[in-house]
Design an enzyme around this catalytic site. Structure first.
Site, PDB file in Angstrom:
ATOM      1  N   LYS A 210       1.763  -4.004   6.694  1.00 48.11           N
ATOM      2  CA  LYS A 210       2.251  -3.986   5.240  1.00 48.11           C
ATOM      3  C   LYS A 210       3.975  -3.307   5.304  1.00 48.11           C
ATOM      4  CE  LYS A 210      -1.525  -4.651   3.297  1.00 48.11           C
ATOM      5  NZ  LYS A 210      -1.678  -6.128   2.581  1.00 48.11           N
TER       6      LYS A 210
ATOM      7  N   SER B  82       0.858  -1.215  -0.064  1.00 40.93           N
ATOM      8  CA  SER B  82       0.061   0.012  -0.038  1.00 40.93           C
ATOM      9  C   SER B  82       0.800   1.200   0.171  1.00 40.93           C
ATOM     10  CB  SER B  82      -0.631  -0.039   1.179  1.00 40.93           C
ATOM     11  OG  SER B  82      -1.691   1.485   1.678  1.00 40.93           O
TER      12      SER B  82
ATOM     13  N   TYR C 230      -2.192  -1.405  10.759  1.00 40.40           N
ATOM     14  CA  TYR C 230      -2.321  -2.048   9.286  1.00 40.40           C
ATOM     15  C   TYR C 230      -1.268  -1.520   8.525  1.00 40.40           C
ATOM     16  CZ  TYR C 230      -3.860  -1.771   4.436  1.00 40.40           C
ATOM     17  OH  TYR C 230      -4.044  -2.005   3.153  1.00 40.40           O
TER      18      TYR C 230
HETATM   19  P1  NAD Z   1     -10.808  -7.570   0.806  1.00 37.07           P
HETATM   20  O1  NAD Z   1     -11.096  -7.608   2.317  1.00 37.07           O
HETATM   21  O2  NAD Z   1     -11.918  -7.262   0.012  1.00 37.07           O
HETATM   22  O3  NAD Z   1     -10.317  -9.094   0.578  1.00 37.07           O
HETATM   23  C1  NAD Z   1      -9.252  -9.734   1.244  1.00 37.07           C
HETATM   24  C2  NAD Z   1      -9.814 -11.042   1.226  1.00 37.07           C
HETATM   25  O4  NAD Z   1      -8.869 -11.883   2.114  1.00 37.07           O
HETATM   26  C3  NAD Z   1     -11.125 -11.267   1.594  1.00 37.07           C
HETATM   27  O5  NAD Z   1     -11.826 -12.121   0.754  1.00 37.07           O
HETATM   28  C4  NAD Z   1     -10.864 -12.224   3.020  1.00 37.07           C
HETATM   29  O6  NAD Z   1     -11.817 -12.943   3.348  1.00 37.07           O
HETATM   30  C5  NAD Z   1      -9.543 -12.832   2.797  1.00 37.07           C
HETATM   31  N1  NAD Z   1      -8.530 -12.902   4.012  1.00 37.07           N
HETATM   32  C6  NAD Z   1      -8.274 -12.272   5.002  1.00 37.07           C
HETATM   33  N2  NAD Z   1      -7.432 -12.819   5.904  1.00 37.07           N
HETATM   34  C7  NAD Z   1      -7.405 -14.164   5.655  1.00 37.07           C
HETATM   35  C8  NAD Z   1      -6.723 -15.207   5.766  1.00 37.07           C
HETATM   36  N3  NAD Z   1      -5.938 -15.299   7.205  1.00 37.07           N
HETATM   37  N4  NAD Z   1      -6.645 -16.422   5.252  1.00 37.07           N
HETATM   38  C9  NAD Z   1      -7.412 -16.487   4.086  1.00 37.07           C
HETATM   39  N5  NAD Z   1      -8.034 -15.492   3.522  1.00 37.07           N
HETATM   40  C10 NAD Z   1      -8.080 -14.438   4.586  1.00 37.07           C
HETATM   41  O7  NAD Z   1      -9.514  -6.534   0.710  1.00 37.07           O
HETATM   42  P2  NAD Z   1      -9.246  -5.814  -0.723  1.00 37.07           P
HETATM   43  O8  NAD Z   1      -9.811  -4.391  -0.745  1.00 37.07           O
HETATM   44  O9  NAD Z   1      -9.437  -6.976  -2.016  1.00 37.07           O
HETATM   45  O10 NAD Z   1      -7.582  -5.750  -0.277  1.00 37.07           O
HETATM   46  C11 NAD Z   1      -6.883  -7.050  -0.839  1.00 37.07           C
HETATM   47  C12 NAD Z   1      -5.396  -6.783  -0.560  1.00 37.07           C
HETATM   48  O11 NAD Z   1      -4.914  -5.453  -0.829  1.00 37.07           O
HETATM   49  C13 NAD Z   1      -5.444  -6.654   1.188  1.00 37.07           C
HETATM   50  O12 NAD Z   1      -3.778  -7.088   1.600  1.00 37.07           O
HETATM   51  C14 NAD Z   1      -5.192  -5.227   1.399  1.00 37.07           C
HETATM   52  O13 NAD Z   1      -4.427  -4.586   2.553  1.00 37.07           O
HETATM   53  C15 NAD Z   1      -4.491  -4.481   0.111  1.00 37.07           C
HETATM   54  N6  NAD Z   1      -4.775  -3.160  -0.223  1.00 37.07           N
HETATM   55  C16 NAD Z   1      -6.092  -2.929  -0.342  1.00 37.07           C
HETATM   56  C17 NAD Z   1      -6.234  -1.336  -0.563  1.00 37.07           C
HETATM   57  C18 NAD Z   1      -7.835  -1.061  -0.590  1.00 37.07           C
HETATM   58  O14 NAD Z   1      -7.809   0.141  -0.838  1.00 37.07           O
HETATM   59  N7  NAD Z   1      -8.720  -1.745  -0.973  1.00 37.07           N
HETATM   60  C19 NAD Z   1      -5.222  -0.712  -0.542  1.00 37.07           C
HETATM   61  C20 NAD Z   1      -3.995  -0.702  -0.417  1.00 37.07           C
HETATM   62  C21 NAD Z   1      -3.606  -2.299  -0.257  1.00 37.07           C
HETATM   63  C1  UD1 Z   2      -7.124   4.958   3.861  1.00 42.15           C
HETATM   64  C2  UD1 Z   2      -6.185   4.554   4.700  1.00 42.15           C
HETATM   65  C3  UD1 Z   2      -4.955   3.834   3.813  1.00 42.15           C
HETATM   66  C4  UD1 Z   2      -5.759   2.726   3.109  1.00 42.15           C
HETATM   67  C5  UD1 Z   2      -6.922   2.979   2.340  1.00 42.15           C
HETATM   68  C6  UD1 Z   2      -7.225   1.781   1.506  1.00 42.15           C
HETATM   69  C7  UD1 Z   2      -6.590   6.039   6.654  1.00 42.15           C
HETATM   70  C8  UD1 Z   2      -5.795   7.216   7.296  1.00 42.15           C
HETATM   71  N1  UD1 Z   2      -5.847   5.637   5.539  1.00 42.15           N
HETATM   72  O1  UD1 Z   2      -6.706   5.804   2.911  1.00 42.15           O
HETATM   73  O2  UD1 Z   2      -4.195   3.414   4.921  1.00 42.15           O
HETATM   74  O3  UD1 Z   2      -4.421   2.059   2.537  1.00 42.15           O
HETATM   75  O4  UD1 Z   2      -7.754   3.442   3.216  1.00 42.15           O
HETATM   76  O5  UD1 Z   2      -8.127   0.954   2.322  1.00 42.15           O
HETATM   77  O6  UD1 Z   2      -7.768   5.540   6.893  1.00 42.15           O
HETATM   78  N2  UD1 Z   2     -13.173  10.542   3.329  1.00 42.15           N
HETATM   79  C9  UD1 Z   2     -14.307  11.505   3.751  1.00 42.15           C
HETATM   80  N3  UD1 Z   2     -15.494  11.118   4.220  1.00 42.15           N
HETATM   81  C10 UD1 Z   2     -15.450   9.897   4.257  1.00 42.15           C
HETATM   82  C11 UD1 Z   2     -14.561   8.947   3.875  1.00 42.15           C
HETATM   83  C12 UD1 Z   2     -13.311   9.490   3.593  1.00 42.15           C
HETATM   84  O7  UD1 Z   2     -14.158  12.922   3.641  1.00 42.15           O
HETATM   85  O8  UD1 Z   2     -16.879   9.171   4.794  1.00 42.15           O
HETATM   86  C13 UD1 Z   2     -12.356  11.406   2.724  1.00 42.15           C
HETATM   87  C14 UD1 Z   2     -10.706  11.077   3.825  1.00 42.15           C
HETATM   88  O9  UD1 Z   2     -10.624  12.057   4.788  1.00 42.15           O
HETATM   89  C15 UD1 Z   2      -9.695  11.090   2.750  1.00 42.15           C
HETATM   90  C16 UD1 Z   2     -10.206  10.730   1.512  1.00 42.15           C
HETATM   91  O10 UD1 Z   2     -11.799  10.760   1.744  1.00 42.15           O
HETATM   92  O11 UD1 Z   2      -9.069  12.298   2.401  1.00 42.15           O
HETATM   93  C17 UD1 Z   2     -10.096   9.284   0.927  1.00 42.15           C
HETATM   94  O12 UD1 Z   2     -10.335   8.367   2.406  1.00 42.15           O
HETATM   95  P1  UD1 Z   2     -10.307   7.020   2.162  1.00 42.15           P
HETATM   96  O13 UD1 Z   2     -11.235   6.309   1.181  1.00 42.15           O
HETATM   97  O14 UD1 Z   2     -10.793   6.383   3.478  1.00 42.15           O
HETATM   98  O15 UD1 Z   2      -8.863   6.520   1.666  1.00 42.15           O
HETATM   99  P2  UD1 Z   2      -7.412   7.015   2.614  1.00 42.15           P
HETATM  100  O16 UD1 Z   2      -7.674   7.838   3.690  1.00 42.15           O
HETATM  101  O17 UD1 Z   2      -6.671   7.571   1.230  1.00 42.15           O
END
Ligand code: NAD
Ligand code: UD1
Length: 336
Positions: free
Chosen positions: A153, A124, A149
């Site tokens: 990572k 991330s 979190y």
């Molecule tokens: P998500 O929660 O939708 O998907 C994660 C999946 O992993 C789920 O289906 C969950 O059931 C499974 N899981 C969790 N723990 C497990 C375990 N111990 N064993 C087996 N399965 C398990 O999340 P996502 O948004 O698809 O994110 C996927 C990856 O990307 C994550 O590692 C997350 O941290 C990373 N990531 C996501 C974002 C984002 O904004 N969505 C941003 C940066 C990084």
């Molecule tokens: C957040 C996490 C980041 C993670 C990412 C994806 C925090 C501080 N950071 O990123 O570590 O990798 O999610 O899961 O939580 N916002 C509003 N109203 C809302 C929700 C969000 O104004 O109800 C604003 C937030 O202040 C931010 C922007 O929208 O400025 C994006 O927020 P969000 O979608 O939560 O993502 P990040 O904060 O960038």
């Protein structure tokens, strides 16, 4: 290529499985379904016309993971499984370190035992830390993370780097995602947050569909053009395609790091206004105080992925918003 996708029933994983299958790869999904859904796997089959091999298992379960590697001839692992809610990680740090760090450790032990040493990891932008200047470039060191979190990572990145230093047969690609949003254009796959969404896009969509009264915009006094925070939002299908482009990179030994983002920051207000323009639906909002831990603005330097992987985010903001809306309308309660 035969690919093991951990977390393949989740948001980004399910979109990646679709692209892998459509590109002709063979896929095995491992997921414990703590935040994923079997319905997503059925929808993948509907979209691709192919069946998904699914094993319900926890990556922390060494015996189960050994079984997966002994029964399937896996060449590469794309590792999504983990927990991702920042606020929850502050109140439940042990769960986050156990799932994200220990889970990856067990996965790597099972891989090593099976002789499978190619891994693509979901990292991330949060690992750049609070003080990094924008845009974030892969050559910058990891910074100070502000929650368990983010720290988990950064710890996994370090674990994987140490693993590669110790054993040159390992090859690892660290993909640092910026802010994935959007949904599959079919409207069959999307993000399915449990409870009240923490992230901006699902919250906007739930207000628009009538599940929530109004959006709180967390602060309009940031040093940005309109005072609201700026982020680098990218379409989840582009992100999924980034994993396909990373597959050749994981054939080369060593560790490589790539940002996956568009390279452009968009403000919260611009997101809300664009959503209303694209969908024609009103999104009532209120400006409230800042959310603790939010950074004013960050976006990717997306150059390395373009030059080395031949990947760029091609879908624009309107597509991201329209696809989110289609998913939200077709599935107002997600997969439930
Ligand atoms: P998500 O929660 O939708 O998907 C994660 C999946 O992993 C789920 O289906 C969950 O059931 C499974 N899981 C969790 N723990 C497990 C375990 N111990 N064993 C087996 N399965 C398990 O999340 P996502 O948004 O698809 O994110 C996927 C990856 O990307 C994550 O590692 C997350 O941290 C990373 N990531 C996501 C974002 C984002 O904004 N969505 C941003 C940066 C990084
Ligand atoms: C957040 C996490 C980041 C993670 C990412 C994806 C925090 C501080 N950071 O990123 O570590 O990798 O999610 O899961 O939580 N916002 C509003 N109203 C809302 C929700 C969000 O104004 O109800 C604003 C937030 O202040 C931010 C922007 O929208 O400025 C994006 O927020 P969000 O979608 O939560 O993502 P990040 O904060 O960038």
């Amino acid at each position: 290529m035969q690919v093991l996708v951990t977390g393949g029933a989740g948001y980004i994983g399910s979109h990646t499985v679709v692209e892998l299958l459509q590109a002709g790869h063979s896929v095995v999904v491992v997921d414990n379904l703590c935040n994923g859904s079997e319905v997503a796997l059925q929808r993948i089959e509907k979209i691709t016309g192919q069946s998904v091999r699914f094993i319900r298992a926890d990556i922390r379960d060494r015996q189960a993971m050994d079984g997966v590697f002994s029964r399937h001839d896996i060449e590469t692992v794309i590792h999504f499984a983990g927990l991702k809610a920042v606020g929850e990680s502050v109140s439940r740090p042990l769960d986050y370190y156990e799932n994200n760090f220990y889970g990856t450790l067990v996965l790597c032990q099972a891989m090593e035992a099976a002789g499978v040493r190619r891994l693509v990891f979901s990292s991330s932008a949060t690992v750049y830390g609070e003080e990094a200047p924008v845009p974030y470039v892969e050559t910058m060191p990891r910074g100070t993370t502000s929650n368990p979190y983010g720290t988990s990572k950064a710890m996994v990145e370090k674990l994987l780097e140490d693993l590669v230093s110790a054993n040159a047969r390992w090859s690892v690609v660290l993909l640092r995602y910026f802010n994935p949003i959007g949904a599959h254009p079919s409207g069959w796959l999307g993000e399915c947050p449990q409870g009240i969404p923490n992230n901006l896009m699902p919250f906007i969509a739930q207000v628009a569909v009538g599940r929530r009264e109004r959006l709180s915009i967390f602060g309009d006094d940031y040093p940005t053009a309109d005072g609201t925070c700026e982020r680098d939002y990218l379409h989840v299908v582009d992100l999924a395609l980034g994993h396909l482009k990373a597959l050749p990179a994981v054939l080369e030994p060593g560790v490589s790091i790539y940002n996956l983002g568009t390279g452009q920051g968009v403000s919260v207000l611009a997101m809300v206004n664009s959503f209303m323009r694209v969908t024609g639906v009103d999104v009532p909002y209120l400006i409230t105080s800042r959310r603790a831990g939010d950074l004013p603005a960050f976006w990717a330097d997306a150059g390395k992925a373009r030059r080395k992987l031949g990947w760029t985010a091609e879908r624009g903001l309107d597509d991201m918003l329209m696809d989110t809306w289609r998913w939200q309308c077709k599935n107002p309660y997600g997969y439930r």
